[in-house]
Write an enzyme that holds these catalytic residues in place. Sequence first.
Site, short mmCIF file in Angstrom:
data_model
loop_
_atom_site.label_atom_id
_atom_site.label_comp_id
_atom_site.label_asym_id
_atom_site.label_seq_id
_atom_site.Cartn_x
_atom_site.Cartn_y
_atom_site.Cartn_z
N HIS A 1 0.83 -1.21 0.00
CA HIS A 1 0.00 0.00 0.00
C HIS A 1 0.87 1.26 0.00
O HIS A 1 0.48 2.28 0.56
CB HIS A 1 -0.98 0.02 1.18
CG HIS A 1 -2.15 -0.90 0.97
ND1 HIS A 1 -3.39 -0.44 0.61
CD2 HIS A 1 -2.25 -2.24 1.04
CE1 HIS A 1 -4.23 -1.48 0.50
NE2 HIS A 1 -3.54 -2.58 0.74
N THR A 2 2.03 1.17 -0.59
CA THR A 2 2.89 2.34 -0.75
C THR A 2 2.82 2.86 -2.19
O THR A 2 3.20 4.00 -2.44
CB THR A 2 4.35 1.98 -0.43
OG1 THR A 2 4.63 0.73 -1.06
CG2 THR A 2 4.56 1.85 1.06
N GLY B 1 -4.03 -12.69 -4.36
CA GLY B 1 -2.99 -11.72 -4.06
C GLY B 1 -1.72 -11.92 -4.86
O GLY B 1 -0.69 -11.31 -4.56
N LEU B 2 -1.75 -12.76 -5.89
CA LEU B 2 -0.56 -12.96 -6.73
C LEU B 2 -0.74 -12.28 -8.08
O LEU B 2 0.05 -12.47 -8.99
CB LEU B 2 -0.26 -14.45 -6.89
CG LEU B 2 -0.03 -15.19 -5.56
CD1 LEU B 2 0.24 -16.67 -5.81
CD2 LEU B 2 1.11 -14.57 -4.76
N SER B 3 -1.80 -11.50 -8.17
CA SER B 3 -2.05 -10.63 -9.30
C SER B 3 -2.28 -11.35 -10.62
O SER B 3 -1.62 -11.10 -11.63
CB SER B 3 -0.95 -9.59 -9.45
OG SER B 3 -1.55 -8.44 -9.96
N GLU C 1 -7.13 -1.38 -15.75
CA GLU C 1 -7.75 -1.89 -14.52
C GLU C 1 -8.45 -0.77 -13.75
O GLU C 1 -9.53 -0.96 -13.21
CB GLU C 1 -6.70 -2.60 -13.65
CG GLU C 1 -7.33 -3.30 -12.47
CD GLU C 1 -6.60 -4.56 -11.99
OE1 GLU C 1 -5.74 -5.09 -12.72
OE2 GLU C 1 -6.91 -5.01 -10.87
N ASP D 1 1.69 -4.08 -9.73
CA ASP D 1 1.45 -5.42 -10.30
C ASP D 1 1.76 -5.46 -11.79
O ASP D 1 2.44 -6.37 -12.28
CB ASP D 1 -0.01 -5.82 -10.09
CG ASP D 1 -0.38 -5.87 -8.62
OD1 ASP D 1 0.50 -5.66 -7.77
OD2 ASP D 1 -1.57 -6.10 -8.32
#
Length: 384
Positions: free
Chosen positions: A34-35, A123-125, A159, A171
Amino acid sequence: MKDPAALRVLHENRYHITPHIYVAPGRVNLIGEHTDYAEGFVMPAAIDFATLAAVSPRGDGQVVIYAENFGEERAYPANALPTKASGEWSDYPLGVLATLAGEGYTIPAMSLSLWGDVPLGSGLSSSAAVEVATATAVTGLMGLTIPGPKLARLCQRAENEFVGANCGIMDQFISANGAEDHALLLDCRDLSYRLAPIPADMALVIANTMVKHSVAGSGYTTRRAQAEEACAILATHRPEIRFLRDATVADLEAWGHEIPPNSLKRARHIITENVRTVAASEALLANDMPTVGRLMHEAHVSYSKDFEASCEEADTMVDLAQDLPGLIGARLTGGGFGGCTINVVQKEHAVEFAAALKERYQKATGITPEIHICHASAGAHSVS
Ligand code: ADP
Ligand code: MG
């Protein structure tokens, strides 16, 4: 990765023409959560799970997209492609086409077959892998060479603007620009990046909690809004703070009392995470694995306690890894609220580590996790 030869056969059987094949990987984020939307730092690696895209021209003016993972095909006139999302898998490739069209490119008639093994919504995109695979294949068919960073931006816009998921650039960037056996420190402000080698004796063990996350879900959106609120308050004192990337722990000490408690915690996570992420890349460059591990652990605690984007199962998965042989560092990776943990593990211990973690997690939660031993892979490329 799925077998490109199998996709070639599948595409030939459906469309009676030999396609060109491209691959784009999923990713695991080693540190820096979240950066990205705060214009900060992230350090992901591309992994050996990937989406393959097979593409060939058509003579009938249609864009036909087939997703082997869903066993479904969609067809559209190339000159009247959908401009709005439908909530289906097809939004991801169509978003890429719409974004390219928005850049002024004419989308040619084509058959596009997609097939991936990135676990969906873990969560592995998988979404970035599908976007980047589509973009690489379609631009390949069009004879365009778009540099990786620009391609990543196009896919992120697909996206954000078409699919409607408010994701950052990480990602798509790592899927387009990853390098074998390397992590990539990305400065999300200007998209400059630096590769850091992952030592050959290290494995990336990815443990799926089997709890589904959703970037489109409210948790992600709320956290982002809280971070932006904190940033706006800090900016009233120091106008040069445009994003939390520009803020420091000293700023929080000076003006944190003006920020609502939850927003303050979100900001503290992002500000300290930026520092940890740069430090972790320096440690990796220096082959200082104990420091990498310590920073990963601190990042998890911050993600769980300050950002509150972990979940019970992910905290359990991280806790259970702590005293297993070979562990360097463990943390929840990805957008949060479930998904996978990343464990950097000494390669010689990776198999027993994975087996023991699986057994412990099963016993603790009653859930059977999927655990994968991965290595850092190359970014999107042609495999024809
Ligand atoms: P994540 O990116 O963490 O895996 P997302 O919710 O962002 O999760 O994206 C998952 C969605 O991406 C899937 O529901 C599907 O619509 C699309 N997708 C992912 N992989 C594929 C694939 N191989 N073929 C078609 N669509 C895919
Ligand atoms: Mg995604």
